[in-house]
Design a protein around this motif. Structure first.
Motif, PDB file in Angstrom:
ATOM      1  N   ASP A  86      -1.937 -10.428  -4.227  1.00  0.00           N
ATOM      2  CA  ASP A  86      -2.084 -10.340  -2.772  1.00  0.00           C
ATOM      3  C   ASP A  86      -1.121  -9.329  -2.177  1.00  0.00           C
ATOM      4  OD1 ASP A  86      -4.105 -12.203  -2.770  1.00  0.00           O
ATOM      5  OD2 ASP A  86      -2.811 -13.893  -2.241  1.00  0.00           O
ATOM      6  N   ASP A  87       0.088  -9.247  -2.722  1.00  0.00           N
ATOM      7  CA  ASP A  87       1.063  -8.272  -2.247  1.00  0.00           C
ATOM      8  C   ASP A  87       0.578  -6.853  -2.529  1.00  0.00           C
ATOM      9  OD1 ASP A  87       3.611  -7.256  -1.309  1.00  0.00           O
ATOM     10  OD2 ASP A  87       4.161  -6.987  -3.409  1.00  0.00           O
ATOM     11  N   HIS A  92      -2.550  -5.887  -2.924  1.00  0.00           N
ATOM     12  CA  HIS A  92      -3.691  -5.679  -2.028  1.00  0.00           C
ATOM     13  C   HIS A  92      -3.206  -5.295  -0.635  1.00  0.00           C
ATOM     14  CE1 HIS A  92      -6.949  -6.990   0.692  1.00  0.00           C
ATOM     15  NE2 HIS A  92      -7.775  -6.807  -0.330  1.00  0.00           N
ATOM     16  N   ALA A  93      -2.212  -6.002  -0.121  1.00  0.00           N
ATOM     17  CA  ALA A  93      -1.698  -5.731   1.220  1.00  0.00           C
ATOM     18  C   ALA A  93      -1.039  -4.363   1.298  1.00  0.00           C
ATOM     19  CB  ALA A  93      -0.714  -6.823   1.630  1.00  0.00           C
ATOM     20  N   ARG A  94      -0.324  -3.958   0.261  1.00  0.00           N
ATOM     21  CA  ARG A  94       0.349  -2.656   0.272  1.00  0.00           C
ATOM     22  C   ARG A  94      -0.653  -1.508   0.264  1.00  0.00           C
ATOM     23  NH1 ARG A  94       5.959  -2.943  -3.110  1.00  0.00           N
ATOM     24  NH2 ARG A  94       6.653  -4.973  -2.327  1.00  0.00           N
TER      25      ARG A  94
END
Length: 290
Positions: free
Chosen positions: A21-22, A24-26
């Motif tokens: 998820d990290d 993906h967010a970056r």
């Protein structure tokens, strides 16, 4: 700050991602490359395969969604027949940011994979060690890949005895056993292995009795990857990934629970009888050569 030091600070690499998820967010925030709103998918396609290797009692089917972004192709395996008819139409011409927010997880995974393949392809500079797969029949090529994956496992998990294998591939099971490991085969499809062993269907229920994990990149597409990664990180267990799905994603998570990756971008070994290449990351890749 001087201009030289300012330039150095600007050029410093972003910290490693801490989770899927990290990462993906970056990417969505444009931290790892060009703004994903400015990068559009030109081609979307599926690859469907049915196989039964000579001498094997059972066969299987695969279906993979792939998205092309410029020179890069990102992929995510799906359960055969599960992808809606309109999914390809949703992807063609769409920008990566839009696809990263798509309602279908396989579309999101394939889009993330395509973007990362575009901005950081598999090269030695990115930490990859290319390993050639020799030409041959489908079973020969499967065994060649399995030998390299088992080599990664041997380097990442020396002395470990029982391996949870998530995503049953008979060639991999055989190669892992040849390295002296015991195996607990697990796959959402269940069934039995080529040797008549029952295939477990709940990987998380088997984690406590296993010393290491060898998992398919398909876990990204079905949502089971993050619990495996978190368990490996929390308990210090080696986690080795063999990845056609998410081949450019999983190397970015080495150090965040993932210990090593065999990355195999499209086209996969089962599509062509000619020579091919896989890319090894992490562990002692020198010990994982064919």
């Amino acid at each position: 700050m001087t201009s030289a030091s300012a330039t150095a600070a600007t050029a410093a690499p972003a910290p490693a991602a801490t989770s899927y998820d990290d990462l993906h967010a970056r990417v969505l925030a444009g931290e790892l490359g060009p703004d994903p709103r400015t990068r559009r998918v030109s081609v979307a396609f599926t690859t469907r395969q049915a196989v039964r290797h000579e001498g094997r009692a059972t066969g299987y089917r695969n279906e993979v969604l792939s998205l092309r972004l410029a020179e890069a192709v990102g992929s995510c395996a799906v359960e055969p027949g599960s992808l809606p008819d309109g999914a390809l139409d949703d992807c063609v011409g769409a920008d990566i940011a839009r696809l990263l927010a798509h309602e279908l997880r396989p579309v999101r995974v394939a889009a993330l994979d395509a973007y990362l393949m575009h901005v950081r392809p598999h090269t030695p500079a990115a930490g990859a060690r290319p390993v050639p797969l020799p030409a041959g029949g489908s079973l020969e090529k499967s065994r060649s890949r399995a030998a390299a994956v088992a080599g990664l496992l041997g380097a990442a998990a020396p002395g470990r005895t029982t391996v949870l294998v998530v995503g049953v591939v008979n060639s991999l099971l055989a190669a892992v056993r040849e390295r002296g490991f015991g195996c607990v085969p697990c796959d959402l499809k269940g069934g039995t292995t080529e040797w008549g062993e029952p295939v477990r269907t709940d990987a998380l229920a088997e984690l406590e009795r296993c010393d290491a994990v060898l998992a398919s990149g398909m876990t990204l597409g079905n949502g089971t990857f993050e619990p495996l990664r978190a368990h490996a990180l929390r308990h210090g267990k080696p986690l080795v990934m063999f990845a056609q799905t998410g081949s450019a994603i999983l190397p970015r998570l080495i150090g965040a629970g993932v210990g090593a990756v065999c990355a195999e971008p499209y086209p996969f070994f089962w599509l062509d009888g000619g020579p091919g290449t896989i890319h090894l990351y992490g562990a002692d890749t020198a010990g994982a050569a064919l």
